[in-house]
Write a protein that holds these residues in place. Structure first.
Motif, PDB file in Angstrom:
ATOM      1  N   ALA B 126       0.840  -1.203   0.000  1.00 27.48           N
ATOM      2  CA  ALA B 126       0.000   0.000   0.000  1.00 27.48           C
ATOM      3  C   ALA B 126       0.869   1.245   0.000  1.00 27.48           C
ATOM      4  O   ALA B 126       0.556   2.252  -0.657  1.00 27.48           O
ATOM      5  CB  ALA B 126      -0.934  -0.012   1.218  1.00 27.48           C
ATOM      6  N   ASP B 127       1.958   1.183   0.721  1.00 20.35           N
ATOM      7  CA  ASP B 127       2.898   2.312   0.744  1.00 20.35           C
ATOM      8  C   ASP B 127       3.549   2.482  -0.622  1.00 20.35           C
ATOM      9  O   ASP B 127       3.736   3.609  -1.095  1.00 20.35           O
ATOM     10  CB  ASP B 127       3.956   2.047   1.812  1.00 20.35           C
ATOM     11  N   ALA B 128       3.863   1.381  -1.251  1.00 24.22           N
ATOM     12  CA  ALA B 128       4.549   1.452  -2.546  1.00 24.22           C
ATOM     13  C   ALA B 128       3.655   2.071  -3.621  1.00 24.22           C
ATOM     14  O   ALA B 128       4.092   2.924  -4.382  1.00 24.22           O
ATOM     15  CB  ALA B 128       4.997   0.060  -2.973  1.00 24.22           C
ATOM     16  N   ILE B 129       2.396   1.648  -3.668  1.00 25.64           N
ATOM     17  CA  ILE B 129       1.527   2.154  -4.740  1.00 25.64           C
ATOM     18  C   ILE B 129       1.047   3.564  -4.440  1.00 25.64           C
ATOM     19  O   ILE B 129       0.727   4.330  -5.344  1.00 25.64           O
ATOM     20  CB  ILE B 129       0.315   1.236  -4.997  1.00 25.64           C
ATOM     21  N   GLY B 130       1.006   3.946  -3.174  1.00 27.34           N
ATOM     22  CA  GLY B 130       0.558   5.280  -2.801  1.00 27.34           C
ATOM     23  C   GLY B 130      -0.844   5.259  -2.231  1.00 27.34           C
ATOM     24  O   GLY B 130      -1.703   4.476  -2.661  1.00 27.34           O
ATOM     25  N   ALA B 131      -1.092   6.146  -1.284  1.00 32.02           N
ATOM     26  CA  ALA B 131      -2.348   6.143  -0.545  1.00 32.02           C
ATOM     27  C   ALA B 131      -3.536   6.526  -1.417  1.00 32.02           C
ATOM     28  O   ALA B 131      -4.686   6.298  -1.046  1.00 32.02           O
ATOM     29  CB  ALA B 131      -2.251   7.095   0.655  1.00 32.02           C
ATOM     30  N   ASP B 132      -3.257   7.100  -2.580  1.00 28.29           N
ATOM     31  CA  ASP B 132      -4.349   7.556  -3.446  1.00 28.29           C
ATOM     32  C   ASP B 132      -4.827   6.470  -4.408  1.00 28.29           C
ATOM     33  O   ASP B 132      -5.743   6.701  -5.196  1.00 28.29           O
ATOM     34  CB  ASP B 132      -3.884   8.772  -4.251  1.00 28.29           C
ATOM     35  N   VAL B 133      -4.218   5.294  -4.333  1.00 27.68           N
ATOM     36  CA  VAL B 133      -4.589   4.208  -5.252  1.00 27.68           C
ATOM     37  C   VAL B 133      -5.401   3.148  -4.505  1.00 27.68           C
ATOM     38  O   VAL B 133      -4.873   2.436  -3.665  1.00 27.68           O
ATOM     39  CB  VAL B 133      -3.334   3.561  -5.877  1.00 27.68           C
ATOM     40  N   PRO B 134      -6.688   3.014  -4.804  1.00 27.54           N
ATOM     41  CA  PRO B 134      -7.496   1.977  -4.142  1.00 27.54           C
ATOM     42  C   PRO B 134      -7.004   0.589  -4.554  1.00 27.54           C
ATOM     43  O   PRO B 134      -6.606   0.384  -5.703  1.00 27.54           O
ATOM     44  CB  PRO B 134      -8.911   2.211  -4.693  1.00 27.54           C
ATOM     45  N   PHE B 135      -7.019  -0.339  -3.593  1.00 27.43           N
ATOM     46  CA  PHE B 135      -6.572  -1.675  -3.978  1.00 27.43           C
ATOM     47  C   PHE B 135      -7.506  -2.767  -3.486  1.00 27.43           C
ATOM     48  O   PHE B 135      -8.266  -2.595  -2.540  1.00 27.43           O
ATOM     49  CB  PHE B 135      -5.121  -1.932  -3.554  1.00 27.43           C
ATOM     50  N   VAL B 136      -7.412  -3.896  -4.184  1.00 32.07           N
ATOM     51  CA  VAL B 136      -8.183  -5.103  -3.912  1.00 32.07           C
ATOM     52  C   VAL B 136      -7.232  -6.149  -3.336  1.00 32.07           C
ATOM     53  O   VAL B 136      -6.149  -6.365  -3.885  1.00 32.07           O
ATOM     54  CB  VAL B 136      -8.780  -5.664  -5.219  1.00 32.07           C
ATOM     55  N   VAL B 137      -7.610  -6.774  -2.229  1.00 33.98           N
ATOM     56  CA  VAL B 137      -6.853  -7.900  -1.676  1.00 33.98           C
ATOM     57  C   VAL B 137      -7.335  -9.178  -2.339  1.00 33.98           C
ATOM     58  O   VAL B 137      -8.534  -9.475  -2.319  1.00 33.98           O
ATOM     59  CB  VAL B 137      -7.053  -8.014  -0.155  1.00 33.98           C
ATOM     60  N   GLN B 138      -6.397  -9.918  -2.933  1.00 32.71           N
ATOM     61  CA  GLN B 138      -6.782 -11.185  -3.551  1.00 32.71           C
ATOM     62  C   GLN B 138      -6.473 -12.328  -2.584  1.00 32.71           C
ATOM     63  O   GLN B 138      -5.309 -12.590  -2.258  1.00 32.71           O
ATOM     64  CB  GLN B 138      -6.033 -11.393  -4.870  1.00 32.71           C
ATOM     65  N   ASP B 139      -7.502 -12.990  -2.138  1.00 32.53           N
ATOM     66  CA  ASP B 139      -7.368 -14.079  -1.154  1.00 32.53           C
ATOM     67  C   ASP B 139      -7.609 -15.410  -1.861  1.00 32.53           C
ATOM     68  O   ASP B 139      -8.736 -15.880  -1.938  1.00 32.53           O
ATOM     69  CB  ASP B 139      -8.377 -13.868  -0.017  1.00 32.53           C
ATOM     70  N   TYR B 140      -6.549 -16.011  -2.356  1.00 32.47           N
ATOM     71  CA  TYR B 140      -6.682 -17.180  -3.239  1.00 32.47           C
ATOM     72  C   TYR B 140      -5.645 -18.247  -2.855  1.00 32.47           C
ATOM     73  O   TYR B 140      -4.697 -18.519  -3.595  1.00 32.47           O
ATOM     74  CB  TYR B 140      -6.446 -16.731  -4.677  1.00 32.47           C
ATOM     75  N   PRO B 141      -5.824 -18.862  -1.700  1.00 28.67           N
ATOM     76  CA  PRO B 141      -4.778 -19.775  -1.190  1.00 28.67           C
ATOM     77  C   PRO B 141      -4.500 -20.969  -2.097  1.00 28.67           C
ATOM     78  O   PRO B 141      -3.385 -21.483  -2.085  1.00 28.67           O
ATOM     79  CB  PRO B 141      -5.312 -20.210   0.177  1.00 28.67           C
ATOM     80  N   LEU B 142      -5.486 -21.409  -2.864  1.00 28.81           N
ATOM     81  CA  LEU B 142      -5.257 -22.553  -3.745  1.00 28.81           C
ATOM     82  C   LEU B 142      -4.080 -22.273  -4.685  1.00 28.81           C
ATOM     83  O   LEU B 142      -3.287 -23.157  -5.001  1.00 28.81           O
ATOM     84  CB  LEU B 142      -6.527 -22.841  -4.556  1.00 28.81           C
ATOM     85  N   ILE B 143      -3.958 -21.034  -5.114  1.00 32.30           N
ATOM     86  CA  ILE B 143      -2.891 -20.648  -6.043  1.00 32.30           C
ATOM     87  C   ILE B 143      -1.692 -20.030  -5.327  1.00 32.30           C
ATOM     88  O   ILE B 143      -0.549 -20.312  -5.669  1.00 32.30           O
ATOM     89  CB  ILE B 143      -3.449 -19.656  -7.091  1.00 32.30           C
ATOM     90  N   THR B 144      -1.953 -19.203  -4.332  1.00 33.89           N
ATOM     91  CA  THR B 144      -0.845 -18.468  -3.713  1.00 33.89           C
ATOM     92  C   THR B 144      -0.208 -19.205  -2.534  1.00 33.89           C
ATOM     93  O   THR B 144       0.886 -18.834  -2.108  1.00 33.89           O
ATOM     94  CB  THR B 144      -1.326 -17.096  -3.173  1.00 33.89           C
ATOM     95  N   SER B 145      -0.876 -20.199  -1.995  1.00 32.40           N
ATOM     96  CA  SER B 145      -0.429 -20.904  -0.785  1.00 32.40           C
ATOM     97  C   SER B 145      -0.458 -20.024   0.451  1.00 32.40           C
ATOM     98  O   SER B 145       0.008 -20.444   1.504  1.00 32.40           O
ATOM     99  CB  SER B 145       0.997 -21.464  -0.940  1.00 32.40           C
ATOM    100  N   VAL B 146      -0.983 -18.836   0.349  1.00 33.73           N
ATOM    101  CA  VAL B 146      -1.040 -17.924   1.498  1.00 33.73           C
ATOM    102  C   VAL B 146      -2.439 -17.984   2.107  1.00 33.73           C
ATOM    103  O   VAL B 146      -3.423 -17.756   1.409  1.00 33.73           O
ATOM    104  CB  VAL B 146      -0.714 -16.479   1.078  1.00 33.73           C
ATOM    105  N   VAL B 147      -2.500 -18.316   3.376  1.00 31.21           N
ATOM    106  CA  VAL B 147      -3.787 -18.481   4.050  1.00 31.21           C
ATOM    107  C   VAL B 147      -4.055 -17.268   4.935  1.00 31.21           C
ATOM    108  O   VAL B 147      -3.304 -16.987   5.865  1.00 31.21           O
ATOM    109  CB  VAL B 147      -3.797 -19.768   4.897  1.00 31.21           C
ATOM    110  N   MET B 148      -5.123 -16.552   4.612  1.00 24.15           N
ATOM    111  CA  MET B 148      -5.507 -15.368   5.394  1.00 24.15           C
ATOM    112  C   MET B 148      -6.749 -15.684   6.209  1.00 24.15           C
ATOM    113  O   MET B 148      -7.793 -16.010   5.649  1.00 24.15           O
ATOM    114  CB  MET B 148      -5.855 -14.201   4.461  1.00 24.15           C
TER     115      MET B 148
END
Lengths: 309, 309, 309, 309
Positions: B126-148
């Motif tokens: 979020a810091d890298a893209i800048g506070a003025d850029v809205p973002f979407v969190v992609q929660d896709y553990p099947l592909i990313t292996s990251v569990v949120m």
């Protein structure tokens, strides 16, 4: 009677019934195996991943094998013996065979990476259980994280005379089945049975690719039996029609982690299990999820009267 | 116009059309975005995992964003900016926003494990893209292996004012949606849009759990639009009937790795893409697989005339 | 001058120097490459994992290559081009070669599992960069999670004429080096250079197993140069004595994740870098950790005067 | 006598001695425990990862516990009870405690990802073994793939009164130890023992960060005992001098997978084990590797006479 490469048809994956206090519910165990036999199952697999095998004491595991052997009289019983060590694997395999099992099923530990590691593991496992015990290779990367190419499966089959069956549940897996069948047709792979699983999600096309049958635990194994039969007899649309009618529920049951709760809940509603309990630790269904399953059952019942519960 | 927490409806995940020689097929790009606009999409997501984003040159990526902005006039364009480094992520995010995009989507790298690692990663992104850029969190553990966990998603949303949407594609994911919606109802989580994906496999019940819409790339986005609309208007059986009719094909398209080939093949048969080419490296469909898709289309066409191709 | 299978000696892995504001510190870049040249390095590798490559803009990456080429005049410059997509890999590889680089290094993406997947990936990568670009295979499972057997490395080397070097950093890796050297002696594997890394933790014995040199970034590359030279000249105890004196610090620097901060801190204390800054996101050293490194340097300085800082 | 949060000193991780035919070598078992007692060990841990626990039959495991209890008379015996299911974990824990063990050690299964999953797992494990059984949390991400933040360790400690010790073998792990000790100093974390492991690779600084001792299996546990003692008594250089002298061998023994073969080989050369056999499946050392270990022993023997073998 031992498992052979010509095994075919439907081998349901049996859940393990528990009472609310966590004890094995033996009345439901008997009812379940009787149900499998009555509907025309060709065998059964006990103590698989969906059988909550790691939660069982060794003597409980063996007792379940014995009940299956007794009740399903003459049908081949396959016993999941996957274990973190070969000592436990060997012990259960030997005891199960003495108790009348037809063979064992072995899933690879999730630390294996290279082709050689996988092949070596199965050679060691085959050595541990003994050359007289037929075994099934479980190819289920979604759960085990172990990816087996068709070539690796062929190496395992070639190296171990007692490797007689593949439980095919790679996803996607259709081209893998076609490749193995092609190799067998060319004489490049020995005869071995291929039963398909992964919750049944692709049973329709897997049969058309050459699978010998189904080895999964969907709560309506009668559907699996019908689809396998009709697919083999060339009644393509009839097979797909029934499969498609079940697909919304089948998909709901195939959710990783949550699926077993759905399966037990439906089997309970069908009167086969007295309870939908999982031994600890195990998740249950929320009221909302139960209502969703009920809704799916109602919709299914419009087409398949067996879903009237 | 920037993406806001009230975004809803269907945002198709756009594939990237290629010519047989691997060049971008701009005529098909235009036709695709025109198709999305014409059927009533509420926005579109480009350069996602299914958009073959890592195979594109930076200038190609930006050109695709610009075509989407031009053709879908006024509809929000979300741009996948996931990258192994924040330099590339920032560069694409800034350029995309300057080109008229509404926001960006960020998937976590598959090395993240702990809750804190995930939360910290999104703070840095979020810091890298800048506070003025809205973002979407992609929660896709099947592909990313990251569990949120739901709690991690809440921390990300709370820490970053520009986090406005969740692309929910955990599997199973129904209870997670319910939990987040409950927290929002209680005021324990700020308003944010939840669009669901994972190939659409649970769109029917995800809508009933409170999702705002769909953000997946199924080759019949009209079905997604209908189901989202009817689910919101309370036409439950109508929504399920159409969804169920599509489920056999949708399931076939949702196969990891193989799914994009199915999607492009169907879009080509529908006349939207001129070719079903994937830029190298990319797998195609065997003749058998194509025949299976054709068979599924024929069966679907009995119920949904849009499948007559 | 292109990288060849006869490359040998020490190719330090260059860190990327940054100013406190995150900009590249070009004065330190020049001083670093000058230092490498002056101590007798046989080449250098830039933009590797420890070079913070994913944090760099494309034009920054290219500028670093150009500085290395200019300052290390005539020594081979190897450029890390690992990327999530072949478009970015190809672009950097072509530009780097045009700028005078000798070859490129490619690490496998951490999604690869089977032998065939790894072999196929390198075939695709080799195709992407072009047959005229020599490349190094980076075998570093601790970081990449990709496990390559000796047989897989042989297949990659055999399939791709432009595969000229192995960066060997499997752990443990001694037997793998012996196996590859044995195959080469038997004519079963083409000539290719083997430089060893994994922080240098086994450089002493790796040289005795037949490695051609070292390709790691330890903050005292002079030690690597001495050990490689003395090992080749048969001065075994002399090589081990110096290696052992450095081992406590080398081990401290080899900590995953934390090691780069140690490396930059020591290079700063040695006057080679002006700052020990990592570009965001990057962890620094606590005061306690710095004191530990200082203590290790003091102890080392009793034996190796180059550690007097 | 049960394990308490004040446990400190050196608890060697015991290998399991086997005869060449794979049977347990009970004479060596007795000699090993007698050796540990004689050199002044403060306890011992049996049936850990390096104890080849999964290869043992249940009755063998229990018999080893009993030998340790008998021979090490009065010193606390910790028993590894990690298992894929809570039934087996509970059974071994209860039997071990009845046989006189002081506590058990539990490593997390490598499927855990989120903070909550890890915390929940330990709650379930603690419930399974019973509140009267003290347990050790094993934090070893290199082997288990499970990453525990300091906060997660605190949650486990807080939730479970019977959590009394941390086996700290994260890598890097120095800052984690400092953080936990800081929390304890502030009263933000209950008293619990921290013994360090990961092959001993950072024992020198881990002691200075506040560790209570060592819990690893290096083939010269006398060194561990000396370093722990001298570090506690403030003899800093003396501790580092001895540690550094052992580091080349210790590093060689710490190789994942290969390390146990080194350890058993050295223990055999020292006359403590009759054989260096691992029960199948287990890798041995090549002749080259043995010669390397011999060389390291000779070099070590110049400084530490205990290495004269």
């Amino acid at each position: 009677m031992k498992l052979t490469p010509s095994a075919a048809g439907v081998f349901p994956i049996a859940p393990t019934p528990f009472a609310p206090d966590g004890a094995i519910d033996w009345a439901s165990v008997d009812r379940l195996f009787d149900f499998y036999a009555r509907i025309g199952s060709d065998g059964v697999t006990v103590l698989g991943i969906m059988g909550e095998a790691p939660k069982l004491e060794p003597q409980e595991s063996l007792a379940i094998v014995k009940r299956a052997v007794t009740i399903m009289g003459g049908k081949p019983i396959v016993v999941g013996v996957s274990a973190p060590g070969f000592a436990a694997m060997r012990a259960l395999a030997r005891e199960a065979m003495e108790a009348g099992a037809a063979g064992v099923m072995i899933a690879p530990p999730n630390t294996l990476r290279t082709d050689d590691q996988i092949v070596t593991y199965y050679a060691q496992a085959a050595d541990a259980i003994g050359a007289d015990v037929p075994f099934v290779v479980q190819d289920y990367p979604l759960i085990t994280s172990v990816v087996m190419t068709p070539g690796v499966i062929r190496r395992i089959a070639t190296d171990n005379a007692n490797c007689v069956m593949l439980k095919a549940e790679d996803w996607p897996g259709l081209e893998k089945i076609s490749m193995l069948r092609k190799w067998q047709a060319e004489g490049a792979l020995k005869p071995m049975s291929i039963l398909v699983a992964n919750g049944g999600l692709f049973l329709d096309f897997e049969m058309e690719r050459g699978a010998d049958g189904s080895n999964t635990g969907y709560a309506f194994p009668e559907m699996l039996i019908d689809v396998v039969r009709w697919s083999k007899s060339g009644e393509r649309d009839r097979a797909h029609d029934l499969f498609d009618a079940h697909l919304p529920l089948l998909r709901y049951e195939q959710q990783p982690g949550a699926g077993l709760a759905v399966r037990k809940y439906v089997l309970m509603k069908r009167g086969i299990l007295a309870h939908d309990t999982q031994r600890k630790p195990g998740a249950g269904l929320t009221a909302t999820a139960k209502a969703e399953v009920d809704f799916l059952l109602q919709r299914l019942a419009r087409v398949d009267k067996r879903a009237v519960v």
